[in-house]
Design a protein around this motif. Structure first.
Motif, short mmCIF file in Angstrom:
data_model
loop_
_atom_site.label_atom_id
_atom_site.label_comp_id
_atom_site.label_asym_id
_atom_site.label_seq_id
_atom_site.Cartn_x
_atom_site.Cartn_y
_atom_site.Cartn_z
N VAL A 234 -0.37 20.29 -7.00
CA VAL A 234 0.38 20.02 -8.19
C VAL A 234 0.95 21.32 -8.91
CG1 VAL A 234 0.40 18.92 -10.13
CG2 VAL A 234 -0.66 17.90 -8.45
N ILE A 235 -0.15 22.30 -9.04
CA ILE A 235 0.19 23.67 -10.06
C ILE A 235 1.28 24.37 -9.42
CG2 ILE A 235 -2.35 23.44 -10.64
CD1 ILE A 235 -2.87 25.96 -9.27
N TYR A 236 1.62 24.54 -8.37
CA TYR A 236 2.75 25.35 -7.89
C TYR A 236 3.93 24.47 -7.69
CZ TYR A 236 2.61 24.14 -2.63
OH TYR A 236 2.68 23.54 -1.55
N GLN A 237 3.77 23.06 -7.60
CA GLN A 237 4.97 22.09 -7.50
C GLN A 237 5.60 21.95 -8.73
OE1 GLN A 237 3.52 19.18 -5.16
NE2 GLN A 237 3.84 19.95 -3.31
N ASN A 238 4.70 22.13 -9.86
CA ASN A 238 5.11 21.70 -11.16
C ASN A 238 4.57 23.03 -12.21
OD1 ASN A 238 5.89 18.75 -11.14
ND2 ASN A 238 3.97 19.21 -10.00
N PRO A 239 5.23 24.18 -12.14
CA PRO A 239 4.67 25.47 -12.64
C PRO A 239 4.82 25.20 -14.21
CG PRO A 239 6.76 25.83 -11.61
CD PRO A 239 6.37 24.38 -10.98
N ALA A 240 5.75 24.84 -14.67
CA ALA A 240 5.92 24.65 -16.17
C ALA A 240 5.06 23.83 -16.76
CB ALA A 240 7.26 24.39 -16.48
N GLU A 241 4.97 22.58 -16.18
CA GLU A 241 3.96 21.58 -16.86
C GLU A 241 2.53 21.80 -16.44
OE1 GLU A 241 6.27 21.01 -14.82
OE2 GLU A 241 7.60 19.38 -15.20
N SER A 242 2.23 22.62 -15.50
CA SER A 242 0.82 23.10 -15.17
C SER A 242 0.34 24.51 -15.77
CB SER A 242 0.54 23.04 -13.72
OG SER A 242 1.27 24.21 -13.16
N TYR A 243 1.42 24.96 -16.63
CA TYR A 243 1.02 26.64 -16.95
C TYR A 243 0.64 27.24 -16.05
CZ TYR A 243 1.16 23.79 -21.57
OH TYR A 243 1.56 22.98 -22.44
N TYR A 244 1.41 27.13 -14.89
CA TYR A 244 0.97 28.09 -13.80
C TYR A 244 1.11 29.60 -14.11
CZ TYR A 244 1.99 30.19 -8.88
OH TYR A 244 2.13 30.99 -8.01
N GLU A 245 0.31 30.47 -13.50
CA GLU A 245 0.35 32.00 -13.71
C GLU A 245 -0.23 32.25 -12.32
OE1 GLU A 245 -2.14 32.86 -16.97
OE2 GLU A 245 -3.74 32.21 -16.11
N GLY A 246 0.13 33.62 -11.94
CA GLY A 246 -0.37 33.96 -10.68
C GLY A 246 0.49 34.29 -9.44
N ILE A 247 -0.23 34.32 -8.28
CA ILE A 247 0.41 34.60 -7.09
C ILE A 247 -0.09 33.41 -6.13
CG2 ILE A 247 1.09 36.08 -4.81
CD1 ILE A 247 0.71 38.31 -7.22
N MET A 248 1.01 32.78 -5.41
CA MET A 248 0.65 32.39 -4.34
C MET A 248 1.57 32.51 -3.27
SD MET A 248 0.50 27.90 -3.96
CE MET A 248 -0.70 27.47 -4.79
N ARG A 249 0.98 33.12 -2.00
CA ARG A 249 1.77 33.37 -0.68
C ARG A 249 1.40 32.38 0.33
NH1 ARG A 249 0.29 39.83 -1.92
NH2 ARG A 249 1.70 40.30 -3.58
N GLU A 250 0.51 31.57 0.13
CA GLU A 250 0.49 30.61 1.22
C GLU A 250 0.00 29.01 0.67
OE1 GLU A 250 -2.93 30.95 3.87
OE2 GLU A 250 -4.08 32.00 2.34
N THR A 251 0.57 28.22 1.36
CA THR A 251 0.40 26.86 0.72
C THR A 251 -0.94 26.37 0.84
OG1 THR A 251 1.40 24.74 0.81
CG2 THR A 251 0.78 25.45 2.82
N VAL A 252 -1.27 25.30 -0.09
CA VAL A 252 -2.73 24.95 -0.22
C VAL A 252 -3.34 24.51 1.25
CG1 VAL A 252 -4.32 23.63 -1.72
CG2 VAL A 252 -2.38 24.53 -2.63
N GLY A 253 -4.51 25.01 1.40
CA GLY A 253 -5.09 24.45 2.67
C GLY A 253 -6.30 23.25 2.35
N ASN A 254 -5.83 22.43 1.56
CA ASN A 254 -6.45 21.22 1.39
C ASN A 254 -6.74 19.91 2.25
OD1 ASN A 254 -3.69 20.61 0.26
ND2 ASN A 254 -4.68 18.47 0.29
N SER A 255 -7.61 19.32 2.03
CA SER A 255 -7.69 18.18 2.86
C SER A 255 -6.76 17.08 2.43
CB SER A 255 -9.14 17.44 2.80
OG SER A 255 -9.31 16.12 3.07
N PRO A 256 -6.20 16.35 3.50
CA PRO A 256 -5.37 15.17 2.83
C PRO A 256 -6.09 13.86 2.45
CG PRO A 256 -5.64 15.02 5.64
CD PRO A 256 -6.63 16.46 5.00
N VAL A 257 -7.33 14.19 2.59
CA VAL A 257 -8.27 13.06 2.04
C VAL A 257 -8.51 13.28 0.54
CG1 VAL A 257 -10.10 11.29 1.98
CG2 VAL A 257 -8.69 12.02 4.27
N ASN A 258 -8.16 12.66 -0.51
CA ASN A 258 -8.61 12.83 -1.81
C ASN A 258 -10.14 12.26 -2.02
OD1 ASN A 258 -8.79 13.05 -4.56
ND2 ASN A 258 -6.56 13.46 -4.95
N SER A 259 -11.11 13.09 -2.51
CA SER A 259 -12.48 12.63 -2.67
C SER A 259 -12.57 11.88 -3.99
CB SER A 259 -13.36 13.82 -2.54
OG SER A 259 -13.20 14.72 -3.54
#
Length: 342
Positions: A234-259
């Protein structure tokens, strides 16, 4: 009485306490240490510790890799070198397992080796809760009597295939099962990373209630794990709303299942900051549902990392308001250059 009450106790190996009203945590991850590891790793770690002067070091998974986890002897040799860096500065350190720590087929207990290390305060989690490194490190006030802050650590496992087989959801080697289990709208860059189990989420939830009951108030905290939560997307897809800061050079390696861990933290209202590793060239941070989601980039020289990002993340706590966690990134090369320049 809570089922796992003993697992929430204050560790006595190296007490963690505020000093002069302050407590500083440094988080690093993805060391990917091997038997003949690149010695720049310990050089950088030492420089970071000397520059930051943390009261606690967290290592968020993928601590060891390849031949370093093939035998207890190999792991002991590598961890002895790491521990010596912290012991020389009398800094306690704690870890959680990452997918590379978990992936190796082992005939020994890694935790036995970690627990041998003089300054390692990692704890073996309850035997009936999924994973190994599920534990909490309470940080007390200067008297040692009152818990002021909690550092929660969770074991994020390795591959989702084990989860699928465990619950009769098919063999991920089957193409149809894989497509059904890993829809493209949810998965990260590798599609198949594991998820936290429900019993781990409940262990945190009940522990949070335990501390509130015993202290008379919610105890603020920081939660560390290796594989990032799906909400990190969510944070890099919605930078303004999430007050995103910093660097993201690869997409998130998360699980597809939300715990459901983030929902649990929101409901409890104590943990307001999460830090993850796993994605070596991300150091960004952003807020979602009142919880700050952060990365600490990678520290390895034996696996891919970027020189300009390699380092760690600092978390500064103030005893007057420990819920207000201040966080920022530090770069290893800055501290190494400072030492080399005298």
């Amino acid at each position: 009485m809570y089922e796992h009450e003993a697992s929430y106790e204050i560790p006595n190996k190296l007490p963690l306490r505020f000093k002069n009203g302050k407590f500083r945590i440094l988080s690093v991850s993805d060391l990917h240490g091997v038997v003949n590891y690149d010695r720049r790793l310990t050089r950088d770690l030492a420089a970071l510790l000397d520059g930051v002067k943390p009261d606690l070091l967290l290592i968020l998974g993928d601590v060891a890799d390849h031949d370093a986890v093939e035998s207890a002897e190999n792991l002991r040799g590598y961890l002895t070198d790491l521990n010596a860096v912290m012991a020389a500065r009398n800094i306690p350190w704690a870890h959680t397992f990452g997918n590379h720590d978990c992936e190796a087929h082992r005939s020994f207990s890694q935790m036995d080796v970690y627990e041998e290390m003089s300054h390692c305060v990692s704890k073996r989690g309850p035997a009936d809760v999924s994973g190994v490194t599920n534990y909490v490190l309470p940080i007390a006030d200067e008297t040692g009597e009152n818990v002021r802050f909690n550092v929660w650590m969770l074991d994020s496992h390795d591959w989702l295939g084990d989860y699928m087989r465990q619950y009769g959801l098919g063999d991920p080697a089957n193409k149809w099962d894989m497509q059904c289990a890993y829809p493209s709208c949810l998965h990260g860059w590798a599609q198949t990373y594991d998820t936290l189990r429900f019993d781990q989420v409940m262990w945190y939830y009940n522990g949070s209630r335990f501390f509130e009951r015993n202290t008379g108030h919610k105890v603020p905290g920081l939660l560390g794990l290796h594989i990032p939560l799906p909400e990190y997307r969510v944070i890099y897809q919605n930078p303004a709303e999430s007050y995103y800061e910093g660097i993201m050079r690869e997409t998130v390696g998360n699980s597809p299942v939300n715990s459901g861990l983030l929902n649990a933290m929101v409901e409890r209202g104590d943990v307001k900051t999460v830090v993850a590793g796993h994605d070596h060239i991300n150091d960004c941070a952003g807020s979602f549902m009142g919880v700050k989601l952060t990365y600490d980039a990678g520290l390895s020289y034996d696996c891919y990392c970027d020189d300009d990002l390699r380092g760690g993340r600092v978390f500064d706590l103030d005893a007057k308001n420990p819920a207000d966690v201040k966080t920022y990134m530090v770069r290893a090369r800055d501290f190494v250059k400072a030492e080399e320049n005298g």
